[in-house]
Design a protein around this motif. Sequence first.
Motif, PDB file in Angstrom:
ATOM      1  N   ASP A   8       1.018  -1.163   0.054  1.00 40.08           N
ATOM      2  CA  ASP A   8      -0.118  -0.121   0.098  1.00 40.08           C
ATOM      3  C   ASP A   8       1.184   1.092  -0.031  1.00 40.08           C
ATOM      4  O   ASP A   8       1.779   1.163   0.407  1.00 40.08           O
ATOM      5  CB  ASP A   8      -0.996   0.268   1.134  1.00 40.08           C
ATOM      6  CG  ASP A   8      -0.150  -0.027   2.594  1.00 40.08           C
ATOM      7  OD1 ASP A   8       0.744   0.141   2.893  1.00 40.08           O
ATOM      8  OD2 ASP A   8      -1.232  -0.422   3.257  1.00 40.08           O
ATOM      9  N   LEU A   9       0.528   2.469   0.365  1.00 37.77           N
ATOM     10  CA  LEU A   9       1.664   3.982  -0.109  1.00 37.77           C
ATOM     11  C   LEU A   9       1.944   3.834   1.108  1.00 37.77           C
ATOM     12  O   LEU A   9       2.823   4.644   1.008  1.00 37.77           O
ATOM     13  CB  LEU A   9      -0.332   5.031  -0.323  1.00 37.77           C
ATOM     14  CG  LEU A   9      -0.083   4.332  -1.817  1.00 37.77           C
ATOM     15  CD1 LEU A   9      -2.237   5.644  -1.631  1.00 37.77           C
ATOM     16  CD2 LEU A   9       0.052   5.267  -2.758  1.00 37.77           C
ATOM     17  N   ALA A  10       1.501   3.527   2.018  1.00 39.19           N
ATOM     18  CA  ALA A  10       2.393   3.658   3.453  1.00 39.19           C
ATOM     19  C   ALA A  10       3.035   2.482   3.776  1.00 39.19           C
ATOM     20  O   ALA A  10       3.903   2.779   4.775  1.00 39.19           O
ATOM     21  CB  ALA A  10       1.084   3.462   5.269  1.00 39.19           C
ATOM     22  N   GLY A  11       3.671   1.674   2.480  1.00 37.85           N
ATOM     23  CA  GLY A  11       4.759   0.851   2.688  1.00 37.85           C
ATOM     24  C   GLY A  11       4.256  -0.727   3.212  1.00 37.85           C
ATOM     25  O   GLY A  11       5.014  -1.882   3.314  1.00 37.85           O
ATOM     26  N   GLY A  12       2.954  -0.796   3.825  1.00 39.63           N
ATOM     27  CA  GLY A  12       2.497  -2.154   4.309  1.00 39.63           C
ATOM     28  C   GLY A  12       2.293  -3.075   3.413  1.00 39.63           C
ATOM     29  O   GLY A  12       1.551  -2.913   2.112  1.00 39.63           O
ATOM     30  N   GLY A  34       4.169  -7.961   8.678  1.00 36.91           N
ATOM     31  CA  GLY A  34       5.426  -7.064   8.542  1.00 36.91           C
ATOM     32  C   GLY A  34       6.831  -8.007   8.817  1.00 36.91           C
ATOM     33  O   GLY A  34       7.677  -7.807   9.159  1.00 36.91           O
ATOM     34  N   ASP A  35       6.312  -8.921  10.432  1.00 38.29           N
ATOM     35  CA  ASP A  35       6.778  -9.357  11.332  1.00 38.29           C
ATOM     36  C   ASP A  35       7.873 -10.174  11.448  1.00 38.29           C
ATOM     37  O   ASP A  35       7.247 -11.109  11.258  1.00 38.29           O
ATOM     38  CB  ASP A  35       6.503  -9.265  13.043  1.00 38.29           C
ATOM     39  CG  ASP A  35       7.504 -10.009  13.894  1.00 38.29           C
ATOM     40  OD1 ASP A  35       8.614  -9.765  13.781  1.00 38.29           O
ATOM     41  OD2 ASP A  35       6.753  -9.691  15.158  1.00 38.29           O
ATOM     42  N   LEU A  36       8.892 -10.313  10.376  1.00 40.94           N
ATOM     43  CA  LEU A  36      10.029 -11.372  10.725  1.00 40.94           C
ATOM     44  C   LEU A  36      10.226 -12.743  11.851  1.00 40.94           C
ATOM     45  O   LEU A  36      10.458 -14.239  10.685  1.00 40.94           O
ATOM     46  CB  LEU A  36      10.688 -11.646   9.439  1.00 40.94           C
ATOM     47  CG  LEU A  36      10.692 -10.782   8.028  1.00 40.94           C
ATOM     48  CD1 LEU A  36      12.189 -10.491   7.079  1.00 40.94           C
ATOM     49  CD2 LEU A  36       9.610 -10.828   6.947  1.00 40.94           C
ATOM     50  N   VAL A 109       5.243 -20.055   0.265  1.00 39.51           N
ATOM     51  CA  VAL A 109       3.919 -18.675   0.770  1.00 39.51           C
ATOM     52  C   VAL A 109       5.190 -18.054   1.919  1.00 39.51           C
ATOM     53  O   VAL A 109       5.343 -16.599   1.980  1.00 39.51           O
ATOM     54  CB  VAL A 109       2.712 -18.990   1.045  1.00 39.51           C
ATOM     55  CG1 VAL A 109       2.145 -16.787   1.315  1.00 39.51           C
ATOM     56  CG2 VAL A 109       2.052 -19.755  -0.012  1.00 39.51           C
ATOM     57  N   ALA A 110       5.954 -18.183   2.869  1.00 36.72           N
ATOM     58  CA  ALA A 110       6.441 -17.378   3.739  1.00 36.72           C
ATOM     59  C   ALA A 110       7.470 -16.858   3.109  1.00 36.72           C
ATOM     60  O   ALA A 110       8.572 -16.204   3.491  1.00 36.72           O
ATOM     61  CB  ALA A 110       6.511 -18.627   5.125  1.00 36.72           C
ATOM     62  N   ALA A 111       8.243 -17.717   2.923  1.00 38.34           N
ATOM     63  CA  ALA A 111       9.661 -17.813   1.819  1.00 38.34           C
ATOM     64  C   ALA A 111       9.193 -16.088   0.656  1.00 38.34           C
ATOM     65  O   ALA A 111      10.016 -15.743   1.077  1.00 38.34           O
ATOM     66  CB  ALA A 111      10.375 -18.740   1.375  1.00 38.34           C
ATOM     67  N   ALA A 112       8.572 -16.721  -0.363  1.00 36.14           N
ATOM     68  CA  ALA A 112       8.086 -15.422  -0.916  1.00 36.14           C
ATOM     69  C   ALA A 112       7.242 -14.293  -0.538  1.00 36.14           C
ATOM     70  O   ALA A 112       8.624 -13.029  -0.440  1.00 36.14           O
ATOM     71  CB  ALA A 112       6.552 -16.133  -2.105  1.00 36.14           C
ATOM     72  N   TYR A 113       6.772 -14.783   1.096  1.00 35.19           N
ATOM     73  CA  TYR A 113       6.476 -13.452   1.843  1.00 35.19           C
ATOM     74  C   TYR A 113       7.225 -12.341   2.128  1.00 35.19           C
ATOM     75  O   TYR A 113       7.173 -11.348   2.005  1.00 35.19           O
ATOM     76  CB  TYR A 113       5.887 -13.235   3.076  1.00 35.19           C
ATOM     77  CG  TYR A 113       5.024 -12.196   3.912  1.00 35.19           C
ATOM     78  CD1 TYR A 113       3.547 -12.129   3.824  1.00 35.19           C
ATOM     79  CD2 TYR A 113       5.314 -12.320   4.789  1.00 35.19           C
ATOM     80  CE1 TYR A 113       3.168 -10.489   3.958  1.00 35.19           C
ATOM     81  CE2 TYR A 113       5.409 -11.979   5.804  1.00 35.19           C
ATOM     82  CZ  TYR A 113       3.403 -10.321   5.532  1.00 35.19           C
ATOM     83  OH  TYR A 113       3.707  -9.660   6.252  1.00 35.19           O
ATOM     84  N   ARG A 114       8.639 -13.486   2.752  1.00 38.81           N
ATOM     85  CA  ARG A 114       9.367 -12.314   3.098  1.00 38.81           C
ATOM     86  C   ARG A 114      10.289 -11.527   2.020  1.00 38.81           C
ATOM     87  O   ARG A 114      11.192 -10.863   2.424  1.00 38.81           O
ATOM     88  CB  ARG A 114      10.498 -13.885   3.864  1.00 38.81           C
ATOM     89  CG  ARG A 114      11.869 -13.415   4.782  1.00 38.81           C
ATOM     90  CD  ARG A 114      12.564 -14.544   4.844  1.00 38.81           C
ATOM     91  NE  ARG A 114      12.192 -15.363   6.289  1.00 38.81           N
ATOM     92  CZ  ARG A 114      12.009 -15.326   7.237  1.00 38.81           C
ATOM     93  NH1 ARG A 114      12.783 -14.075   7.599  1.00 38.81           N
ATOM     94  NH2 ARG A 114      11.381 -16.146   7.787  1.00 38.81           N
ATOM     95  N   ALA A 115      10.360 -12.488   1.205  1.00 40.59           N
ATOM     96  CA  ALA A 115      11.704 -11.898  -0.155  1.00 40.59           C
ATOM     97  C   ALA A 115      10.702 -10.359  -0.750  1.00 40.59           C
ATOM     98  O   ALA A 115      11.937  -9.737  -0.892  1.00 40.59           O
ATOM     99  CB  ALA A 115      11.569 -13.181  -1.003  1.00 40.59           C
TER     100      ALA A 115
END
Length: 120
Positions: A8-12, A34-36, A109-115
Amino acid sequence: MEYEFLRDLAGGVTVSMSMGHEAAAHWFNEEVQGDLAVLDEVEAAVAAVKGSERQWQRVGHEYTLWLDEEEVIIRANQLSFTGDEMEEGMSYYDEESLCFCGVEDFLAVAAAYRAFLQGR
């Protein structure tokens, strides 16, 4: 399991997933945010239960994640009806509140999210 990450615009980051896996998207959106370190904890749990009959769970604010050696289950915490809370003949729509997937698919999916979060 199809998924998409949007910034999003805020970076989330917002995750959306294919039908039947919406609860997993909600888990990423509500519990990870976003908390890895949360992903690190889940990945460590996967390694800990591998080759055993043990199970592990992480109770979050909105969703609970259970896993064993083969499967991940994500369920909305509000999805706990007991006894006769619903009228006879009524059913509860839970497609967006409950998700089952394989451990390997979830880790992908978790790895793609992290990347995605790290801009790779």
